[in-house]
Design a protein around this motif. Structure first.
Motif, PDB file in Angstrom:
ATOM      1  N   UNK A   1      29.704 -57.735 -32.482  1.00  0.00           N
ATOM      2  CA  UNK A   1      28.380 -57.113 -32.526  1.00  0.00           C
ATOM      3  C   UNK A   1      28.306 -56.092 -33.648  1.00  0.00           C
ATOM      4  N   UNK A   2      27.232 -56.187 -34.411  1.00  0.00           N
ATOM      5  CA  UNK A   2      27.037 -55.171 -35.437  1.00  0.00           C
ATOM      6  C   UNK A   2      25.559 -55.051 -35.759  1.00  0.00           C
ATOM      7  N   UNK A   3      25.127 -53.854 -36.187  1.00  0.00           N
ATOM      8  CA  UNK A   3      23.726 -53.704 -36.557  1.00  0.00           C
ATOM      9  C   UNK A   3      23.484 -54.252 -37.963  1.00  0.00           C
ATOM     10  N   UNK A   4      22.219 -54.469 -38.294  1.00  0.00           N
ATOM     11  CA  UNK A   4      21.868 -54.910 -39.645  1.00  0.00           C
ATOM     12  C   UNK A   4      22.294 -56.316 -39.959  1.00  0.00           C
ATOM     13  N   UNK A   5      22.311 -57.157 -38.946  1.00  0.00           N
ATOM     14  CA  UNK A   5      22.735 -58.544 -39.144  1.00  0.00           C
ATOM     15  C   UNK A   5      21.784 -59.289 -40.099  1.00  0.00           C
ATOM     16  N   UNK A   6      20.521 -58.885 -40.082  1.00  0.00           N
ATOM     17  CA  UNK A   6      19.534 -59.637 -40.868  1.00  0.00           C
ATOM     18  C   UNK A   6      19.458 -59.194 -42.325  1.00  0.00           C
TER      19      UNK A   6
END
Lengths: 128, 408
Positions: A2-7
């Protein structure tokens, strides 16, 4: 993982690309071949059976007798829901749907069409 | 801290449809959520009694803009059952194909809306761009982007050419690749998971007790799907899985919908591959014999139920539509209890609501706040009582009417 900013990578990939939207009013939009657009009446074919008037869900089409075996159609484009039932009901193909979809008008009266033999194009030499 | 009641809606309550939510909050927490329906009652059922079956099919299609094919199929299935019509195989396959294409466009639309409601507009932009692929397919085959007008009593109106079938298969490949990316996104993007987890939680027991349907119920581990449980059209011959999830919250509903997208691609491929040759429709009669039928259909939002009663003429005697949103609404009130006020938009949006489709019920507000529901019979008795209290008695007139009806 899980990590933020995947897009972010996806977004950055599209930076140099042309937009997915089209420049519509300036570039003409093409409708698919069997699009259900503005209705066209072919008076020379009509036999006056009135099935279209009977089956229309929104009372948008009226057929009038104007002479011996001559008929004219009154079509209210503002009432029409472009379902194509009249074309379906007409067994002699006197009604066809065109791909014309740019039907906006400033006046309701402009959306009423009366099509008879005088104002419709001359029929091409019919096969029959 | 004293409790505060906030009315949300009926104008634009986080959605583009008229609906009123009366939410009582204690600080940021919701203690109670009530709702009022009926702002967009359009009288569709009544109108269906006045127009022919052929015309009704188009009107019923316009109950909902997104699941138009669902409503028209449910209605036409009921009519066909009364008339005893057997639809040709190819007709059923094309009908099913449209149902699945519609599910794809509806779920992609929902994904975008959900992204928008939680402030993740990037997701909205990309998923709606991808939705255009399936919208173009629908326009190419049916001649319109919404309200396809494909169904007719006895089959479908348009056939699918081999070129169109190839185009559909190609589109499915593109969409599958995109959906895989969204699933990956749903499983990895921390902001999405943290925002959606725990919002609008409803347990398995509550979901079954309150009669939730569709992806809302399946996200609470309720294993129900009309396509499998009571197969209609061509579903009996197709292989697919019913996606369920045990998250019980909005995150679970997102995963269920994404999973269903993958199943839909699988179904579309099977349908194109196994599509039999032959006629697409059988000419249906204009007059339907007397009888009644209930038809169930798994719309993208859940189970859609249509009831049709015919009396031997070319007009229906009674049509009743139960849109899936109505079944999910009681679950929404439960979901909202105990949640934060800021979760209201996404929790409501998570059932993929279609309020205008739902508004077809007589509800009366009694002084004191209680609400009563009426069916046509009790509504009639209510009106007779209401007039009697004002000195107008219809009893004699009614007797005369009943006598005349008996003679007929």
């Amino acid at each position: 993982m899980q990590r933020p900013g995947k897009m972010i990578s996806e977004v950055l990939k599209h930076v140099g690309k042309t937009p997915a939207t089209t420049n519509y009013p300036f570039e003409k939009a093409e409708m698919p071949e069997h699009f259900r657009g503005k209705l066209q009446f072919l008076p020379h074919r009509c036999k006056g059976c009135m099935l279209c008037t009977k089956d229309c869900p929104s009372e948008a089409i009226k057929i009038k007798k104007v002479g011996d075996k001559k008929f004219e159609a009154e079509i209210d484009l503002d009432r029409c829901i472009y379902c194509g039932q009249c074309v379906e009901s007409c067994f002699i193909q006197a009604l066809v749907m065109t791909t014309d979809f740019e039907l906006a008008a400033l006046n309701r009266e402009d959306l009423k069409m009366t099509i008879n033999e005088k104002n419709s194009p001359k029929p091409p030499a019919e096969e029959e | 801290m004293s409790k505060l009641t906030i009315p949300i809606g009926p104008q634009h309550p986080a959605l583009k449809e008229p609906e009123c939510f009366i939410i009582t909050v204690d600080g940021e927490r919701i203690c109670e959520a009530n709702m009022r329906l009926g702002y967009n009652h359009r009288g569709i059922e009544k109108r269906c009694e006045e127009i022919t079956y052929i015309q009704s099919a188009y009107l019923i299609e316009r109950v909902c803009g997104i699941c138009s094919h669902s409503h028209s199929t449910a209605f036409i299935q009921a009519v066909e059952e009364i008339a005893g019509l057997e639809v040709p195989k190819r007709g059923l396959y094309i009908r099913t194909l449209f149902g699945e294409l519609e599910r794809i466009h509806s779920h992609l639309l929902w994904l975008g809306v959900a992204g928008h409601e939680i402030g993740f507009d990037t997701l909205l932009m990309y998923s709606w761009r991808d939705r255009e692929i399936v919208m173009d397919i629908l326009a190419m085959v049916s001649g319109n982007r919404v309200n396809y007008g494909m169904n007719s009593i006895g089959g479908v109106k348009r056939d699918i050419s081999p070129e169109q079938a190839d185009a559909i298969l190609k589109a499915m490949d593109d969409l599958e690749e995109r959906t895989k990316y969204y699933i990956e996104l749903g499983l990895q993007e921390t902001t999405l998971i943290k925002r959606l987890s725990g919002a609008g939680s409803i347990s398995y027991e509550d979901a079954t007790r309150l009669g939730a349907v569709g992806p809302t119920a399946r996200a609470s581990k309720v294993d129900q799907d009309v396509r499998r449980d009571d197969p209609y059209a061509a579903y009996a011959e197709l292989e697919f899985n019913v996606i369920t999830d045990d998250h019980n919250d909005v995150y679970g509903r997102t995963l269920v919908r994404l999973g269903e997208l993958m199943e839909s691609y699988k179904l579309v491929r099977q349908l194109i591959k196994n599509m039999p040759d032959g006629p697409i429709r059988k000419k249906g009669p204009r007059k339907i014999p007397a009888g009644e039928a209930i038809s169930r259909y798994e719309a993208p939002r859940g189970e859609d139920v249509h009831y049709v009663k015919a009396n031997g003429t070319d007009k229906a005697f009674r049509v009743k539509v139960r849109a899936p949103t109505l079944a999910n609404l009681s679950a929404v009130s439960k979901m909202l209890e105990g949640d934060y006020l800021a979760d209201v938009p996404i929790v409501i949006a998570a059932i993929d609501p279609c309020f205008s489709c739902t508004d077809r019920m007589a509800v009366r507000n009694i002084r004191g706040g209680a609400t009563e529901m009426h069916n046509p019979g009790s509504l009639r008795n209510f009106s007779i009582d209401w007039y009697r209290r004002r000195g107008i008695d219809f009893t004699d007139l009614n007797k005369k009417l009943m006598k005349r009806l008996e003679r007929v």
